[in-house]
Structure formats: C-alpha cells, structure tokens
Write an enzyme that holds these catalytic residues in place. Structure first.
Site, PDB file in Angstrom:
ATOM      1  N   GLY A  60      75.057  55.979  65.567  1.00 47.55           N
ATOM      2  CA  GLY A  60      74.287  56.726  64.583  1.00 47.55           C
ATOM      3  C   GLY A  60      74.855  58.088  64.271  1.00 47.55           C
ATOM      4  O   GLY A  60      74.312  58.812  63.432  1.00 47.55           O
ATOM      5  N   HIS A  61      75.969  58.460  64.975  1.00 49.82           N
ATOM      6  CA  HIS A  61      76.577  59.781  64.766  1.00 49.82           C
ATOM      7  C   HIS A  61      77.954  59.676  64.115  1.00 49.82           C
ATOM      8  O   HIS A  61      78.725  60.627  64.126  1.00 49.82           O
ATOM      9  CB  HIS A  61      76.687  60.519  66.100  1.00 49.82           C
ATOM     10  CG  HIS A  61      75.401  60.642  66.833  1.00 49.82           C
ATOM     11  ND1 HIS A  61      74.268  61.151  66.246  1.00 49.82           N
ATOM     12  CD2 HIS A  61      75.050  60.280  68.098  1.00 49.82           C
ATOM     13  CE1 HIS A  61      73.276  61.120  67.125  1.00 49.82           C
ATOM     14  NE2 HIS A  61      73.718  60.585  68.247  1.00 49.82           N
ATOM     15  N   ASP A 115      73.278  60.578  78.347  1.00 50.71           N
ATOM     16  CA  ASP A 115      74.734  60.517  78.308  1.00 50.71           C
ATOM     17  C   ASP A 115      75.347  61.030  79.610  1.00 50.71           C
ATOM     18  O   ASP A 115      76.233  60.406  80.195  1.00 50.71           O
ATOM     19  CB  ASP A 115      75.274  61.336  77.129  1.00 50.71           C
ATOM     20  CG  ASP A 115      74.980  60.685  75.791  1.00 50.71           C
ATOM     21  OD1 ASP A 115      74.787  59.461  75.761  1.00 50.71           O
ATOM     22  OD2 ASP A 115      74.932  61.390  74.768  1.00 50.71           O
ATOM     23  N   HIS A 227      69.002  63.716  67.107  1.00 52.68           N
ATOM     24  CA  HIS A 227      68.165  62.537  67.350  1.00 52.68           C
ATOM     25  C   HIS A 227      66.732  62.824  66.909  1.00 52.68           C
ATOM     26  O   HIS A 227      65.777  62.290  67.477  1.00 52.68           O
ATOM     27  CB  HIS A 227      68.165  62.158  68.831  1.00 52.68           C
ATOM     28  CG  HIS A 227      69.521  62.043  69.435  1.00 52.68           C
ATOM     29  ND1 HIS A 227      70.049  62.978  70.297  1.00 52.68           N
ATOM     30  CD2 HIS A 227      70.480  61.095  69.282  1.00 52.68           C
ATOM     31  CE1 HIS A 227      71.255  62.607  70.658  1.00 52.68           C
ATOM     32  NE2 HIS A 227      71.545  61.476  70.049  1.00 52.68           N
ATOM     33  N   ASP A 416      55.905  59.444  79.727  1.00 49.06           N
ATOM     34  CA  ASP A 416      55.720  58.366  78.752  1.00 49.06           C
ATOM     35  C   ASP A 416      55.171  57.093  79.376  1.00 49.06           C
ATOM     36  O   ASP A 416      55.135  56.049  78.739  1.00 49.06           O
ATOM     37  CB  ASP A 416      57.022  58.062  78.009  1.00 49.06           C
ATOM     38  CG  ASP A 416      58.186  57.813  78.957  1.00 49.06           C
ATOM     39  OD1 ASP A 416      57.938  57.676  80.163  1.00 49.06           O
ATOM     40  OD2 ASP A 416      59.336  57.752  78.483  1.00 49.06           O
ATOM     41  N   GLY A 417      54.752  57.164  80.647  1.00 50.41           N
ATOM     42  CA  GLY A 417      54.024  56.068  81.264  1.00 50.41           C
ATOM     43  C   GLY A 417      54.870  54.942  81.815  1.00 50.41           C
ATOM     44  O   GLY A 417      54.316  53.922  82.250  1.00 50.41           O
ATOM     45  N   THR A 461      66.164  57.370  82.708  1.00 47.38           N
ATOM     46  CA  THR A 461      66.682  58.478  83.500  1.00 47.38           C
ATOM     47  C   THR A 461      66.542  58.228  84.996  1.00 47.38           C
ATOM     48  O   THR A 461      67.473  58.470  85.770  1.00 47.38           O
ATOM     49  CB  THR A 461      65.954  59.782  83.105  1.00 47.38           C
ATOM     50  OG1 THR A 461      66.227  60.067  81.733  1.00 47.38           O
ATOM     51  CG2 THR A 461      66.427  60.942  83.960  1.00 47.38           C
ATOM     52  N   GLY A 573      57.759  60.617  89.732  1.00 47.41           N
ATOM     53  CA  GLY A 573      58.998  60.222  90.378  1.00 47.41           C
ATOM     54  C   GLY A 573      59.054  60.651  91.830  1.00 47.41           C
ATOM     55  O   GLY A 573      59.495  59.892  92.701  1.00 47.41           O
TER      56      GLY A 573
END
Length: 589
Positions: A60-61, A115, A227, A416-417, A461, A573
């Site tokens: 997309g870049h 990344d 993004h 975000d669950g 992540t 976490g």
C-alpha cells in the site's frame, strides 16, 4: 475517502502488483509464496562483494519498497498484506535464501511496532537457526511528531533517502559497519511530516458509516501517518498556511516534541516533496513550489537538491509529505558524500533513474534456487527431564487457558480485546505439540519446537514479542553449550533469560513501568537470577502484573484507547504471563 477500486480482492491485488515489478525491471525476481522481490544473481550483483540491504513493510506504500529493489538500492524487499507487516518467516527466508550474505546483511525498517518486531524476529530466527554471518536490524524514526512517548517518531517518505544513500554506498564496496553508520547518520538528519485531506479505504474492506472521526469538507489532518494514523491537529486552511504550519513543526527549535533537527541557512539540504498517492502531478508541482518559496522566505534555506514525486504512498491518499535532509559529512572521502550517493544511478523503477539499455539487452535468466529449510535444530548438550518439563509446561499452559476470559475482559477495557484469545491459541498449540511430539531430553531442541509452535499459532504484537524472546532464549542456551551432554542448571537458564531480555530490548523500548508484559517478565528474570528459585521468581512476576493496575501506559494500544476503567485492571499481557509462570512453577514442584 474513495471506496471504489478496480481490484477489490486485496490478496490478488498485492500478488499481481508484485508480479508487475518483474515485468518493468528484468533484473529482479519474485518469490511469490513469501512476497519477496529480490535482485537476480548477476556478475555484478549478489556475488558476495557488497553488503546486502533488506527492507519492506506492509503493502500500500508503493513504490516503496518493492520497486526500490535493484542495483544501487535494495537487494530485497519483503511485503506484507495491505498496511500489515510481513511475517518473521518471510523475513527469515529473505535473509537466508534471497540475498548473498557473505559481506553481511543490513535490515532496515521503519519505526512501526509490527515491522520492528516481525523483522526483528526474522533476524533472530536466522541467528537461532545457525546463521553465522553478520546480520543487523535497525528501525528508523523519521517523523516530526515526538509526542508518543517511547513509541517514538514514525518513519515516512524520508526513509527513501536513507535507503538510496545506503544502497549506493553498499554498491561501492563499503563494509557493513560503514553502510550502517552512514544510513544512521542520514536518518538522524532527516525530518518528515505529512498531511492529508482524507483517510484512505483499503480494498476488500467494508465501508464504514460516516462518523465524527471523518475529516470534514476542506479539513486537513496535519501529521497524519501512512496508515490513517491520527495527526497532531485538524484545520480548515489553504495551502500556504498548511505549508507554513508543517514547516514550523519540522523546523521550530522551540517545539521540544517535534523540533529535533536544527537546520540553518548555512547547511546544505535536500528537499523531498512526496505524493501520498492521490494528488495530481499538476497539483504536486504547485505544492512543491510553495514549499520551496516558504523555505527560502521564512528560513533562508535553499535546498541543493529538490525531489518531487511519488516515493512512498498511502494507497491513493489525498495528501503529501515534506522531508528535509541536512547533508552531513560521511567521513568516507570522494565519491561517497551524501550528495554523491544520492546522485548515483540506481536501476530501480521507484527512483528517478531509468533502467539503462544494457540491462534490458543483457536480461539475466538465472534465479536463486529455492533452498530448503536446512537449519534443523541441533543438540545443545543441555539435558532436561522431559517428563518434568512436559508436566510443568502443561500446568502453566492450562492456567493460561483458564485465565482467558479474565485476560479478554481486561483487554476489552484497555485494548482491542484479542490478547486472551491469542494467548489461549498459543497455549493450545503448544499443548498439542507436547501430546504428539517425540520426547527429547535436549533443552535446545525442546525449546526450538516450542518456539516454532508459538510462531505458527500466535500473531500480533504479543506473538512477535514471545517469538523473539524464545528465539533469543534458544540462542542464549546454545552460547553456553558444554562440550558433552550435561544437566542444565538454574544458572544456565538465568543467564539465557538475561540475554533474551537484552535481545528483546533491541526491538521494543518497553521496560517495567510502561504497563506491558515486561512488568511481569523482568521481575521473573531478575528474581530467578537472584534466588535460583522458580516459584519465588513467579511470585515476583505476579506482583509485577498486579502492580500495573492504575499504571499509565507508555506503550501499546492502551496509549491510544480512551474511556474509563483501565485504572482498575492489570495489563492483560502481564497478567497472562504471570498466570503462566505461576502454573509453571507449580508444575515443577
């Protein structure tokens, strides 16, 4: 935003776009399975005489990064799906199978968490698998917004200048350290900022209903990321005022969050005005002229090089970015100054230099043969009791699975669950491995299998962090391998864990106090080294996790999530890791 596309299948779109690069530049090839564009082997490239450069990121870049592969630029580029980082396995294959690493490999990525973690994990996987050549990773920070704490500045179009300088220097025969140092010097002297009139729509995604988050008519988001990340502010302004604001963010020394680069009228500079994908060539000309005029009028800066065009996009983003490079002395002598390296020809379609006739006429036919996975785990000579190891791991993993609902609840409040589900998925995968895998009493082989299971089952992540840590733990064990098999000791585990923390710190700035899983991991490692007792260390991890209640986050999604309730719950976490460690310690009793 425009939600209309000619190709609406994102997977088909990425694959065909990558394939098109091999049609417009005959010197590159495509590993379609791993979405790697790489230089074909020739008499002048990939022969071990030059440092290999690898970069990449989400699709997309374009033309970054795939169309920057070629002589005088990148050796290989690894692509993810749209706006998502490639996997560590893709990166590992690029390192081991698609470039010549005889003189070393430099992996350069922008400062985005996915990344840095996935490319970092790929580097660590290569090392853990027995890679003996020098391979360094570096995540660049180029944006002008320094207000995100430890997250740091985001890399945008100025990245292309760094890759150009590094690629030209590598082609000259410079060493890995020289290429690394000059790339870093270049990045440290670039400031970039972007602005856009709208967010972009990713092909294949449903169109969201209009909301208050959408930009209004003629409203500009200043500092928007590539993004759709939120910028610093929104304004309804005309181009002259917009450029004035952007340049102030870049160059005002009184702005401590953003004014990190001092540029004077005495400095030689390079200006890059970049199209985010949706601005017409005509309008880009007007924008470039406005930027140049204001730089001279307000700052007495007259760039010695001016580049304007499409170098790094955000799909069809209706915006542009400004990057300014302060030219510095590389210390490498004639032919290797920053300007000379920027001016050097490059055989890539994403840069202004054209592919020369000779390259078309001498179209190479060879491709690098696809090597198999030869880096099977080798014995570490550290012996374990396989039955006890299985019992302890099963206890820890079952405790994580039982805690999934609590972890999910906490992550619904602060993230975000998906943390609980991700940890449960990884735990279930390892449990299945323990059931079907052949027993081994070698700690290195045992840990290698566990790591592979985690990599294949956990994403995001957390998955990347666990995989990097486990790969580094395997490496830490192997660096202490005895000459003949001997029982592994707590001291050996403690040393390996300490080296794993050090390796992990190369890819994330998270430390205790940032409200992450590090608040549980660090106390465990430190207490184990001090007491040699796993249960005491696990209790320290549990206390560390509890201590995240009410702690303000410095990293992770929690930084960006609003709302109430986060003060009353621990970091999900950290809680999940503490549950695993407590279960592990109980299983060892």
């Amino acid at each position: 935003m425009s939600a209309k596309h000619f190709i609406n299948d994102p997977t088909h779109l990425v694959q065909t776009a990558l394939r098109s690069i091999t049609l417009t530049n005959p010197a590159v090839a495509l590993d379609a399975d791993n979405k790697i564009i790489y230089q074909r082997p020739t008499s002048t490239a990939n022969n071990g005489s030059t440092v290999s450069l690898i970069s990449g990121g989400g699709s997309g870049h374009e033309p970054s990064f795939a169309s920057l592969v070629g002589r005088g630029f990148l050796t290989a580029s690894v692509a993810g799906t749209i706006f998502a980082s490639p996997s560590a396995e893709q990166v590992r294959r690029a390192i081991l199978q698609r470039v010549d690493g005889a003189k070393g490999v430099l992996v350069i990525v922008m400062n985005y968490t996915g990344d840095v973690l996935n490319f970092g994990m790929g580097v660590e996987k290569a090392k853990a698998g027995g890679w003996r050549r020098r391979c360094w990773l570096w995540g660049m920070m180029l944006g002008s917004d320094g207000s995100r704490g430890k997250v740091g500045r985001r890399g945008i179009a100025g990245t292309v200048l760094v890759l150009k300088v590094a690629g030209a220097l590598a082609l000259s025969g410079a060493s890995l350290k020289e290429v690394y140092d000059v790339a870093r010097l270049t990045a440290d002297n670039i400031v970039s900022i972007g602005s856009s009139l709208s967010h972009v729509h990713v092909p294949g995604r449903s169109v969201a209903e209009p909301s208050e988050e959408d930009l209004k008519e003629n409203e500009v988001e200043i500092g928007m990321g590539i993004h759709n990340e939120a910028g610093s502010e929104r304004k309804t302004i005309e181009l002259p005022e917009l450029v004035k604001t952007m340049l102030a963010y870049m160059l005002d020394p009184s702005d401590k969050d953003r004014g990190f680069l001092e540029v004077s009228s005495e400095d030689d500079t390079v200006l890059l005005v970049n199209n985010l994908g949706g601005v017409s060539v005509l309008e880009m000309g007007g924008i470039t002229n406005e930027v140049v005029e204001q730089l001279e009028k307000d700052y007495r800066i007259k760039p010695v090089r001016i580049l304007s065009g499409t170098y790094m996009t955000s799909l069809n983003g209706l915006g542009f970015s400004i990057s300014l490079l302060k030219v510095r002395d590389t210390g490498l002598g004639s032919g290797k100054s920053m300007l000379e390296l920027l001016d050097a020809p490059a055989e890539v379609t994403g840069w202004s230099a054209a592919i020369p006739t000779k390259t078309w006429e001498d179209k190479p036919n060879a491709t690098m043969d696809k090597a198999g996975d030869t880096e099977e785990a080798k014995p570490s000579n550290h012996q374990i009791d396989p039955d006890l190891a299985k019992k302890a791991l099963t206890s820890g993993l079952n405790r994580v699975i039982a805690a999934e609902s609590d972890i999910t609840n906490y992550d619904t409040i602060v993230g975000d669950g998906d943390c609980g589900i991700g940890l449960k998925r990884g735990a279930e995968s390892v449990l299945k491995l323990l059931e079907r895998s052949q027993s081994t009493d070698d700690a290195g082989i045992f840990l290698h299998k566990i790591t592979q299971s985690v990599e294949n089952s956990m994403d995001g992540t957390s998955g990347a962090i666990y995989a990097i840590f486990l790969n580094a733990l395997t490496h830490g064990l192997r660096t202490q391998s005895p000459s003949s098999p001997a029982p592994v000791t707590v001291d050996i585990w403690a040393n390996a864990l300490n080296s794993s923390l050090e390796a992990l710190s190369n890819y994330t700035p998270a430390k205790p106090g940032d409200r992450t899983l590090m608040d549980a991991l660090y106390p465990f490692v430190e207490k184990l080294a001090e007491t040699k007792d796993v249960h005491t260390a696990a209790e320290a991890a549990q206390e560390g996790a509890k201590g995240t209640k009410g702690m303000k986050a410095s990293l992770g999604r929690t930084v960006y999530v609003g709302g109430e309730g986060w003060q009353g719950v621990p970091d999900p976490g950290a809680h999940g890791l503490a549950e695993f460690l407590m279960g592990l310690s109980e299983g060892l009793r």
